[in-house]
Motif scaffolding. Sequence first.
Motif, short mmCIF file in Angstrom:
data_model
loop_
_atom_site.label_atom_id
_atom_site.label_comp_id
_atom_site.label_asym_id
_atom_site.label_seq_id
_atom_site.Cartn_x
_atom_site.Cartn_y
_atom_site.Cartn_z
N ILE A 1 0.83 -1.21 0.00
CA ILE A 1 0.00 0.00 0.00
C ILE A 1 0.86 1.25 0.00
N ALA A 2 1.96 1.23 0.78
CA ALA A 2 2.85 2.39 0.82
C ALA A 2 3.51 2.62 -0.54
N GLU A 3 3.90 1.53 -1.21
CA GLU A 3 4.51 1.68 -2.54
C GLU A 3 3.51 2.23 -3.55
N LEU A 4 2.27 1.75 -3.50
CA LEU A 4 1.24 2.27 -4.40
C LEU A 4 0.96 3.75 -4.13
N LEU A 5 0.96 4.13 -2.86
CA LEU A 5 0.73 5.53 -2.53
C LEU A 5 1.85 6.42 -3.03
#
Length: 290
Positions: A57-61
């Motif tokens: 999720i952090a990478e997608l954000l």
Amino acid sequence: MRSNELRSSSSTLSAAPSLVTMSKPSLNNSKASLTHSRQSVAESDKEPKPPTREEMIAELLEKAKFYTSLCLGTTAILSVFAFLFLIPFVVDPAISTIVADYDPVPVTCILTEHVYAEGMRNCTWSSCREGCTTAAIRCHQILVNYSKIAYHEWQKEPRDLNSVDWDVMDTKFLVNTEGCGYPPRVNCTEFAKKYGSTHQGEPFPCYYSRAYPEIVVARYSWDDNLKHLILSLIIPNVLFAVSIGVLSYWYCPCCDKACHKSPRVYAEKYPTKENKLLCRSDDEEDELDY
């Protein structure tokens, strides 16, 4: 002599077990290091652990933030160029139209002269010009008389053209306030066919300026003019402000600190009056003790 040799041999034999016992820990340490190295090699040979849900999720954000920042920067740049482009083509003509204060009710006009000219010397002015920034090489020059009689009243009760008292005679007739525009909204060929010499002696509706009575135009709409002015002013400026605001909030550390600053910081920075009085009383007690 033989007894001494026997004693020495017996002492060496007694010392041998101690040497054997001393060498056992070193062998154990080497075995432990070997097993540890084998474990490390086995762990390194294993496949890496898959990323957790929070990491994904952090990478997608982060990716979404990057592409959003790119789009916002592009929008800010394009909005500036769009506003600069709209100033001469929409904003300035709209303001000129508002200043001219045209009568919203169309009055009656009649053609008096239509001249088609070519060449920059002959085209000192033009009733219709396609392109407001280029020089007029070909032009239609139309002169009209107009009466402040409303056109719908003229249609109900036609008058004799020779007996009408025209309010303004032989004035320039323009397609709009600037006398120019761009296709498809402004087509000078169609304009000349509609109002040119082929319609000599036929009354038609027109709009005169109450601020400058010598200006007469073929098209006018207060609602459209105001709508175009508001849209050309609001849309580019709002897009620019929103884009710069979001980018500043994300990447400007000063803005981030200002947005997350607590109001208690200012209260804690300076002591209150009660704290000052307490400090003074404590200082006076200390002086009395001395």
